[in-house]
Design a protein around this motif. Structure first.
Motif, mmCIF file in Angstrom:
data_model
loop_
_atom_site.group_PDB
_atom_site.id
_atom_site.type_symbol
_atom_site.label_atom_id
_atom_site.label_comp_id
_atom_site.label_asym_id
_atom_site.label_seq_id
_atom_site.Cartn_x
_atom_site.Cartn_y
_atom_site.Cartn_z
ATOM 1 N N SER A 101 0.851 -1.184 0.000
ATOM 2 C CA SER A 101 0.000 0.000 0.000
ATOM 3 C C SER A 101 0.890 1.238 0.000
ATOM 4 O O SER A 101 2.082 1.162 0.304
ATOM 5 C CB SER A 101 -0.928 0.010 1.219
ATOM 6 O OG SER A 101 -0.166 0.073 2.408
ATOM 7 N N LEU A 102 0.287 2.366 -0.359
ATOM 8 C CA LEU A 102 0.966 3.661 -0.322
ATOM 9 C C LEU A 102 0.395 4.458 0.847
ATOM 10 O O LEU A 102 -0.790 4.346 1.160
ATOM 11 C CB LEU A 102 0.766 4.417 -1.633
ATOM 12 C CG LEU A 102 1.377 3.750 -2.855
ATOM 13 C CD1 LEU A 102 0.914 4.436 -4.129
ATOM 14 C CD2 LEU A 102 2.891 3.772 -2.782
ATOM 15 N N SER A 103 1.229 5.248 1.486
ATOM 16 C CA SER A 103 0.818 5.984 2.678
ATOM 17 C C SER A 103 1.383 7.397 2.654
ATOM 18 O O SER A 103 2.466 7.638 2.124
ATOM 19 C CB SER A 103 1.332 5.250 3.918
ATOM 20 O OG SER A 103 1.243 6.064 5.065
ATOM 21 N N ASP A 104 0.624 8.320 3.252
ATOM 22 C CA ASP A 104 1.086 9.693 3.424
ATOM 23 C C ASP A 104 1.392 9.997 4.889
ATOM 24 O O ASP A 104 1.413 11.149 5.293
ATOM 25 C CB ASP A 104 0.027 10.680 2.898
ATOM 26 C CG ASP A 104 -0.108 10.629 1.396
ATOM 27 O OD1 ASP A 104 0.914 10.458 0.706
ATOM 28 O OD2 ASP A 104 -1.241 10.752 0.906
ATOM 29 N N ASP A 105 1.616 8.965 5.686
ATOM 30 C CA ASP A 105 1.873 9.159 7.107
ATOM 31 C C ASP A 105 3.018 8.254 7.560
ATOM 32 O O ASP A 105 2.808 7.097 7.925
ATOM 33 C CB ASP A 105 0.613 8.861 7.910
ATOM 34 C CG ASP A 105 0.791 9.151 9.395
ATOM 35 O OD1 ASP A 105 1.878 9.603 9.815
ATOM 36 O OD2 ASP A 105 -0.169 8.903 10.143
ATOM 37 N N ALA A 106 4.224 8.797 7.560
ATOM 38 C CA ALA A 106 5.399 8.033 7.981
ATOM 39 C C ALA A 106 5.513 7.972 9.496
ATOM 40 O O ALA A 106 6.477 7.427 10.029
ATOM 41 C CB ALA A 106 6.666 8.639 7.385
ATOM 42 N N GLY A 107 4.516 8.504 10.188
ATOM 43 C CA GLY A 107 4.522 8.487 11.648
ATOM 44 C C GLY A 107 4.905 9.845 12.203
ATOM 45 O O GLY A 107 5.147 10.799 11.469
ATOM 46 N N GLY A 108 4.976 9.932 13.496
ATOM 47 C CA GLY A 108 5.295 11.206 14.123
ATOM 48 C C GLY A 108 6.546 11.155 14.965
ATOM 49 O O GLY A 108 6.786 12.028 15.783
ATOM 50 N N TYR A 109 7.341 10.130 14.728
ATOM 51 C CA TYR A 109 8.503 9.976 15.597
ATOM 52 C C TYR A 109 9.719 9.565 14.780
ATOM 53 O O TYR A 109 10.057 10.216 13.786
ATOM 54 C CB TYR A 109 8.164 8.989 16.713
ATOM 55 C CG TYR A 109 9.143 8.965 17.857
ATOM 56 C CD1 TYR A 109 9.564 10.129 18.473
ATOM 57 C CD2 TYR A 109 9.643 7.769 18.337
ATOM 58 C CE1 TYR A 109 10.463 10.098 19.527
ATOM 59 C CE2 TYR A 109 10.529 7.727 19.397
ATOM 60 C CZ TYR A 109 10.936 8.898 19.983
ATOM 61 O OH TYR A 109 11.819 8.860 21.028
ATOM 62 N N LEU A 110 10.351 8.470 15.123
ATOM 63 C CA LEU A 110 11.643 8.106 14.554
ATOM 64 C C LEU A 110 11.605 7.861 13.041
ATOM 65 O O LEU A 110 12.438 8.377 12.305
ATOM 66 C CB LEU A 110 12.204 6.879 15.277
ATOM 67 C CG LEU A 110 13.606 6.440 14.867
ATOM 68 C CD1 LEU A 110 14.605 7.562 15.084
ATOM 69 C CD2 LEU A 110 14.012 5.213 15.649
ATOM 70 N N CYS A 111 10.653 7.075 12.563
ATOM 71 C CA CYS A 111 10.593 6.756 11.127
ATOM 72 C C CYS A 111 10.428 8.018 10.293
ATOM 73 O O CYS A 111 11.129 8.231 9.306
ATOM 74 C CB CYS A 111 9.458 5.778 10.833
ATOM 75 S SG CYS A 111 9.674 4.167 11.617
ATOM 76 N N ASN A 112 9.494 8.875 10.702
ATOM 77 C CA ASN A 112 9.265 10.120 9.989
ATOM 78 C C ASN A 112 10.516 11.002 10.016
ATOM 79 O O ASN A 112 10.915 11.576 8.992
ATOM 80 C CB ASN A 112 8.072 10.856 10.598
ATOM 81 C CG ASN A 112 7.801 12.161 9.895
ATOM 82 O OD1 ASN A 112 7.364 12.197 8.758
ATOM 83 N ND2 ASN A 112 8.083 13.257 10.590
#
Length: 143
Positions: free
Chosen positions: A73-84
């Motif tokens: 899947s494709l996502s526009d939310d890499a998270g709000g912490y380390l990954c982002n």
């Protein structure tokens, strides 16, 4: 060390397969890290844009993974912490002496089986790296 391609992998609960992140936000959620420290700021860069976009061909990667029968899947939310944060900084062209292609991929934390297991993760991971290297060589390794 000045790579022309970087592909980063992280784990995310609730992800059923490969989740290709389209962007990283200039945001840092105020969460404690493993030793109890909080981020110094709610932004990752005072001078950076609000969003940075992946530079590798995610549609091509998604099609190749789908052709292998792998969930993607494709996502526009890499998270709000380390990954982002990692992805946001990897996309910072001013940090690199040459143009740099980057992508971030989330996979499930549990690779024990259907629909996604360790073999699926390895097969798809190799295909993602292959696509990244093909993209870099198509641009002469300079874009």
């Amino acid at each position: 060390f000045h790579p022309v391609v970087s592909v980063h992998f992280g784990v995310a609960a609730g992800t059923p397969g490969f989740r290709l992140e389209r962007c990283a936000a200039n945001f840092c959620r105020p969460l404690e890290d493993e030793i109890g420290c909080l981020p110094a700021s709610s932004t990752l860069s005072d001078t950076g844009p609000q969003v940075r976009r992946a530079t590798l061909p995610l549609d091509v990667i998604a099609a190749r993974l789908s052709a292998l029968g792998l969930p993607v899947s494709l996502s526009d939310d890499a998270g709000g912490y380390l990954c982002n944060a990692l992805f946001f900084h990897a996309l910072d062209s001013e940090r690199h002496s040459a143009p740099h292609e980057a992508a971030f991929v989330h996979i499930p934390p549990d690779l024990s089986g259907p629909p996604f297991d360790f073999s699926s993760a390895v097969l798809g991971g190799v295909e993602i790296v292959r696509c990244a290297l093909e993209a870099a060589s198509a641009t002469g390794g300079t874009h």
